[in-house]
Design an enzyme around this catalytic site. Structure first.
Site, PDB file in Angstrom:
ATOM      1  N   SER A 184       0.851  -1.198   0.000  1.00  0.00           N
ATOM      2  CA  SER A 184       0.000   0.000   0.000  1.00  0.00           C
ATOM      3  C   SER A 184       0.886   1.247   0.000  1.00  0.00           C
ATOM      4  O   SER A 184       1.706   1.399  -0.905  1.00  0.00           O
ATOM      5  CB  SER A 184      -0.959  -0.064   1.194  1.00  0.00           C
ATOM      6  OG  SER A 184      -1.988   0.900   1.072  1.00  0.00           O
ATOM      7  N   GLU A 298      -8.865  -5.004  -4.411  1.00  0.00           N
ATOM      8  CA  GLU A 298      -8.432  -3.884  -3.576  1.00  0.00           C
ATOM      9  C   GLU A 298      -9.604  -3.290  -2.787  1.00  0.00           C
ATOM     10  O   GLU A 298     -10.027  -3.859  -1.799  1.00  0.00           O
ATOM     11  CB  GLU A 298      -7.728  -2.820  -4.431  1.00  0.00           C
ATOM     12  CG  GLU A 298      -6.450  -3.316  -5.108  1.00  0.00           C
ATOM     13  CD  GLU A 298      -5.264  -3.543  -4.185  1.00  0.00           C
ATOM     14  OE1 GLU A 298      -5.392  -3.321  -2.954  1.00  0.00           O
ATOM     15  OE2 GLU A 298      -4.207  -3.986  -4.681  1.00  0.00           O
ATOM     16  N   HIS A 363      -7.818  -5.356  -0.429  1.00  0.00           N
ATOM     17  CA  HIS A 363      -6.615  -4.688   0.055  1.00  0.00           C
ATOM     18  C   HIS A 363      -6.153  -5.312   1.369  1.00  0.00           C
ATOM     19  O   HIS A 363      -6.941  -5.467   2.299  1.00  0.00           O
ATOM     20  CB  HIS A 363      -6.943  -3.209   0.257  1.00  0.00           C
ATOM     21  CG  HIS A 363      -5.756  -2.301   0.297  1.00  0.00           C
ATOM     22  ND1 HIS A 363      -4.883  -2.169  -0.756  1.00  0.00           N
ATOM     23  CD2 HIS A 363      -5.308  -1.449   1.264  1.00  0.00           C
ATOM     24  CE1 HIS A 363      -3.957  -1.281  -0.449  1.00  0.00           C
ATOM     25  NE2 HIS A 363      -4.184  -0.840   0.780  1.00  0.00           N
TER      26      HIS A 363
END
Length: 450
Positions: A184, A298, A363
């Site tokens: 990230s 995600e 994510h």
């Protein structure tokens, strides 16, 4: 059985713990505490320890308060001033092992290097030394203020890499075989440093997990800082923000940010990032092998309410039109295209295993697979009761091979249609599959951005 373990390094004597074949040295300060006059200044190397340093527990975190009440990754906040610290996890009797330096995520605003998901025990088992780095966040790390060096958080990471070069041999690591990796915001930081002339020579390989070209325009950052200053009742200046505690600033950022994805982060135009990240990636780091990819969903996944919604979601993914595609997935072929002259190569992967808890390949859910820590606290809450260990073994083995310097077995990418991507965990398929055109839905957008 846990016993003490002592290392004598250039930084001084460090006392950690040994459990079986794994040695842990936690919370070692690599810089002086960023307080008072040092709060908004470039990091200063920590003076040598005059007494043995107790590295038996995690150090203070730059995250004073969490950004939100719940996060996928367990992210403990630990009070204290010495937030510029790092942790080393090494194999017992290690000697000149390759090194993985990990940068945690959190939108450049939050996150914790003390997360149990970042424990390097499986890397130690496989002959790798891991170093997990803490760095300044939010206003303290990334606010472009007059009179303050830009990109303080990136400067912290560079100093940590210098600490690794000077000290990691004492812990059994090889300073000439360093892989910089992150997820990230951490993955974005890896790409930013890969694009930076200031980072040259500090690492030999790079891994970006769900990263992207996440630079922040100075006008955007200044606008957010003005709103933050109004909310806190201080001018949006060095003097104004210096009068507010880190915890107050982080709470204010969390309250004000709303649904904005990126309000503070790397800015260009200084000695660290003199040009845009895209320009920098086309010019620098071309001798550094890069492994990068994203999860399939995600921020777009979720349990669909009905069949029509599911069809619409599938169509959007096939067209590459989701937030996930524009922010994360399109960055992968774009970066490969920018680096098409790289002598070291760029390899793409895609994580496709859908968590039954989050409703997709979302994510952060790939981290326990890459780290091979499916038994870590919080994993089953995020991944369900039976995350597949076979998938973790395959993903971890691929990452271990890369860190050890082995070329990935699938073809490198150039950002064109048909590039092969290694897919992990697609339902109904083998744990891994090399798929030509795995990123094809977002290649046109990537090419246009270049």
């Amino acid at each position: 059985m846990i016993t003490t373990d002592t290392v004598r390094s250039p930084a001084g004597t460090v006392v950690g713990r040994r459990e079986g074949r794994v040695r842990r040295f936690l919370g070692i300060p690599y810089a002086e505490a960023p307080i008072d006059a040092r709060r908004f200044a470039a990091p200063v190397p920590r003076r040598r320890f005059s007494e043995p340093y107790d590295a038996s527990r995690h150090g203070a975190t730059a995250q004073a308060v969490p950004l939100s009440a719940t996060t996928t990754i367990p992210e403990p906040s630990i009070p204290g001033d010495n937030v510029l610290n790092l942790s080393v996890v090494a194999p017992a009797d290690a000697e000149r092992c390759p090194v993985l330096v990990w940068i945690h995520g959190g939108g450049f605003l939050a996150g914790s290097p003390a997360s149990p998901w970042y424990d390097g025990r499986s890397f130690a088992r496989d002959g790798v030394v891991t170093v997990t780095v803490g760095y300044r966040l939010g206003v303290d790390g990334f606010a472009p203020l007059d009179g303050v060096p830009a990109n303080l958080g990136l400067r912290d990471m560079l100093l940590a890499l210098d600490w690794v070069r000077e000290n990691i041999t004492a812990f059994g690591g090889d300073p000439d075989r360093v892989t910089l990796a992150g997820q990230s915001a951490g993955g974005a930081a890896v790409l930013a440093l890969l694009s930076s002339p200031a980072a040259r020579g500090r690492f030999q390989q790079a891994v970006s997990i769900s990263g992207g070209l996440f630079e922040v325009a100075r006008d955007t950052a200044h606008g957010f800082l003005e709103r933050l200053g109004d909310r806190l009742g201080v001018p949006p200046t060095l003097e104004g923000f210096s009068s507010v505690s880190v915890a107050q600033l982080q709470k204010g950022v969390g309250d004000l940010r709303g649904e904005e994805v990126l309000v503070l982060g790397p800015v260009t135009g200084d000695d660290i990032l003199p040009v845009s990240l895209a320009e920098g990636l086309a010019e620098h780091g071309l001798d550094v092998p890069l492994l990068l990819g994203a999860t399939g969903d995600e921020f777009d996944a979720g349990v669909e309410a009905d069949a029509a919604a599911d069809v619409a979601a599938r169509s959007a993914r096939a067209a590459g039109t989701r937030i996930t595609d524009t922010l994360f997935r399109a960055a992968c072929p774009r970066i490969a295209r920018l680096r098409r002259k790289a002598i070291a190569g760029t390899w793409l992967y895609s994580f496709e295993w859908p968590s039954p808890t989050t409703g997709g390949a979302t994510h952060c859910v790939d981290i326990p697979f890459f780290y091979d820590v499916l038994d870590a606290p919080g994993v089953r809450a995020a991944l369900g009761p039976r995350p597949p260990q076979k998938l973790a073994a395959r993903m971890h083995a691929d990452l271990i091979g890369f860190v050890h310097g082995r070329r990935p077995s699938w073809a490198p990418a150039t950002g064109e249609l048909g590039d092969t991507a290694r897919e992990y965990g697609r339902p109904g398929a083998a744990p891994t599959a090399d798929v030509p055109g795995g990123y094809d839905p977002v290649v046109p957008a990537a090419a246009e951005a270049c």
